[in-house]
Design a protein around this motif. Structure first.
Motif, PDB file in Angstrom:
ATOM      1  N   VAL A  57      68.688  24.878  15.134  1.00 23.36           N
ATOM      2  CA  VAL A  57      67.660  23.991  14.594  1.00 23.36           C
ATOM      3  C   VAL A  57      68.222  22.576  14.488  1.00 23.36           C
ATOM      4  CG1 VAL A  57      66.266  23.441  12.559  1.00 23.36           C
ATOM      5  CG2 VAL A  57      66.404  25.811  13.374  1.00 23.36           C
ATOM      6  N   LYS A  58      69.438  22.423  13.968  1.00 24.05           N
ATOM      7  CA  LYS A  58      70.070  21.106  13.842  1.00 24.05           C
ATOM      8  C   LYS A  58      70.311  20.473  15.214  1.00 24.05           C
ATOM      9  CE  LYS A  58      72.298  22.019   9.441  1.00 24.05           C
ATOM     10  NZ  LYS A  58      73.558  22.261   8.738  1.00 24.05           N
ATOM     11  N   LEU A  59      70.729  21.277  16.188  1.00 23.92           N
ATOM     12  CA  LEU A  59      70.934  20.763  17.539  1.00 23.92           C
ATOM     13  C   LEU A  59      69.627  20.213  18.102  1.00 23.92           C
ATOM     14  CD1 LEU A  59      72.488  20.397  20.224  1.00 23.92           C
ATOM     15  CD2 LEU A  59      71.839  22.760  20.770  1.00 23.92           C
ATOM     16  N   TYR A  60      68.562  20.979  17.999  1.00 27.16           N
ATOM     17  CA  TYR A  60      67.267  20.533  18.508  1.00 27.16           C
ATOM     18  C   TYR A  60      66.812  19.258  17.795  1.00 27.16           C
ATOM     19  CZ  TYR A  60      66.673  24.970  21.041  1.00 27.16           C
ATOM     20  OH  TYR A  60      66.807  26.044  21.896  1.00 27.16           O
ATOM     21  N   GLN A  61      67.046  19.174  16.493  1.00 29.27           N
ATOM     22  CA  GLN A  61      66.666  17.973  15.753  1.00 29.27           C
ATOM     23  C   GLN A  61      67.460  16.767  16.243  1.00 29.27           C
ATOM     24  OE1 GLN A  61      67.353  19.435  11.780  1.00 29.27           O
ATOM     25  NE2 GLN A  61      65.189  19.967  11.491  1.00 29.27           N
ATOM     26  N   LYS A  62      68.748  16.953  16.518  1.00 23.85           N
ATOM     27  CA  LYS A  62      69.574  15.858  17.043  1.00 23.85           C
ATOM     28  C   LYS A  62      69.069  15.385  18.397  1.00 23.85           C
ATOM     29  CE  LYS A  62      73.997  16.745  14.813  1.00 23.85           C
ATOM     30  NZ  LYS A  62      75.414  17.063  15.025  1.00 23.85           N
ATOM     31  N   LEU A  63      68.474  16.298  19.154  1.00 26.39           N
ATOM     32  CA  LEU A  63      67.947  15.950  20.470  1.00 26.39           C
ATOM     33  C   LEU A  63      66.553  15.316  20.382  1.00 26.39           C
ATOM     34  CD1 LEU A  63      69.081  19.135  22.402  1.00 26.39           C
ATOM     35  CD2 LEU A  63      69.925  16.811  22.755  1.00 26.39           C
ATOM     36  N   GLY A  64      66.005  15.219  19.166  1.00 30.88           N
ATOM     37  CA  GLY A  64      64.736  14.543  18.971  1.00 30.88           C
ATOM     38  C   GLY A  64      63.533  15.451  18.785  1.00 30.88           C
ATOM     39  N   PHE A  65      63.757  16.760  18.783  1.00 33.02           N
ATOM     40  CA  PHE A  65      62.647  17.688  18.577  1.00 33.02           C
ATOM     41  C   PHE A  65      62.283  17.729  17.101  1.00 33.02           C
ATOM     42  CE2 PHE A  65      64.445  19.043  22.571  1.00 33.02           C
ATOM     43  CZ  PHE A  65      63.334  19.358  23.327  1.00 33.02           C
ATOM     44  N   VAL A  66      61.005  17.951  16.824  1.00 29.54           N
ATOM     45  CA  VAL A  66      60.528  18.043  15.443  1.00 29.54           C
ATOM     46  C   VAL A  66      59.828  19.376  15.243  1.00 29.54           C
ATOM     47  CG1 VAL A  66      60.274  15.563  15.144  1.00 29.54           C
ATOM     48  CG2 VAL A  66      58.350  16.888  16.008  1.00 29.54           C
ATOM     49  N   ASN A  67      59.821  19.828  14.004  1.00 35.02           N
ATOM     50  CA  ASN A  67      59.149  21.078  13.649  1.00 35.02           C
ATOM     51  C   ASN A  67      57.646  20.866  13.722  1.00 35.02           C
ATOM     52  OD1 ASN A  67      58.141  23.396  12.528  1.00 35.02           O
ATOM     53  ND2 ASN A  67      59.481  23.379  10.764  1.00 35.02           N
ATOM     54  N   TRP A  68      56.978  21.670  14.501  1.00 29.82           N
ATOM     55  CA  TRP A  68      55.539  21.545  14.674  1.00 29.82           C
ATOM     56  C   TRP A  68      54.798  22.697  13.998  1.00 29.82           C
ATOM     57  CZ3 TRP A  68      53.023  17.410  16.042  1.00 29.82           C
ATOM     58  CH2 TRP A  68      51.693  17.508  16.427  1.00 29.82           C
ATOM     59  N   GLY A  69      55.528  23.747  13.645  1.00 33.81           N
ATOM     60  CA  GLY A  69      54.919  24.865  12.952  1.00 33.81           C
ATOM     61  C   GLY A  69      55.772  26.112  13.111  1.00 33.81           C
ATOM     62  N   ILE A  70      55.411  27.116  12.358  1.00 36.75           N
ATOM     63  CA  ILE A  70      56.139  28.384  12.398  1.00 36.75           C
ATOM     64  C   ILE A  70      55.155  29.491  12.734  1.00 36.75           C
ATOM     65  CG2 ILE A  70      57.448  30.062  11.063  1.00 36.75           C
ATOM     66  CD1 ILE A  70      58.604  27.760   9.464  1.00 36.75           C
ATOM     67  N   SER A  71      55.568  30.340  13.654  1.00 33.59           N
ATOM     68  CA  SER A  71      54.769  31.501  14.019  1.00 33.59           C
ATOM     69  C   SER A  71      55.703  32.707  14.063  1.00 33.59           C
ATOM     70  CB  SER A  71      54.117  31.285  15.393  1.00 33.59           C
ATOM     71  OG  SER A  71      53.414  32.438  15.783  1.00 33.59           O
ATOM     72  N   GLY A  72      55.576  33.584  13.108  1.00 39.80           N
ATOM     73  CA  GLY A  72      56.492  34.722  13.041  1.00 39.80           C
ATOM     74  C   GLY A  72      57.905  34.244  12.748  1.00 39.80           C
ATOM     75  N   THR A  73      58.836  34.584  13.623  1.00 38.74           N
ATOM     76  CA  THR A  73      60.227  34.167  13.428  1.00 38.74           C
ATOM     77  C   THR A  73      60.601  33.030  14.373  1.00 38.74           C
ATOM     78  OG1 THR A  73      61.003  35.856  14.974  1.00 38.74           O
ATOM     79  CG2 THR A  73      60.939  36.448  12.640  1.00 38.74           C
ATOM     80  N   SER A  74      59.626  32.285  14.821  1.00 43.06           N
ATOM     81  CA  SER A  74      59.895  31.129  15.697  1.00 43.06           C
ATOM     82  C   SER A  74      59.230  29.887  15.153  1.00 43.06           C
ATOM     83  CB  SER A  74      59.370  31.391  17.101  1.00 43.06           C
ATOM     84  OG  SER A  74      60.030  32.452  17.698  1.00 43.06           O
TER      85      SER A  74
END
Length: 45
Positions: A28-45
């Motif tokens: 999650v931290k890696l993706y955030q460093k790459l500029g991705f943002v949390n858009w929602g949660i569905s199940g375990t993703s």
């Protein structure tokens, strides 16, 4: 990941979507460093 992002941009994609278990905090931290943002949660993703 940087190359994948650059290729997607050059191919004309305006956005990318990734799935990760929110408990996998290192990824999650890696993706955030790459500029991705949390858009929602569905199940375990």
């Amino acid at each position: 990941m940087h190359e994948i992002i650059k290729q997607a941009e050059s191919d004309g994609h305006r956005s990318l979507s990734l799935s990760v278990d929110p408990q996998n905090t290192s990824v999650v931290k890696l993706y955030q460093k790459l500029g991705f943002v949390n858009w929602g949660i569905s199940g375990t993703s």
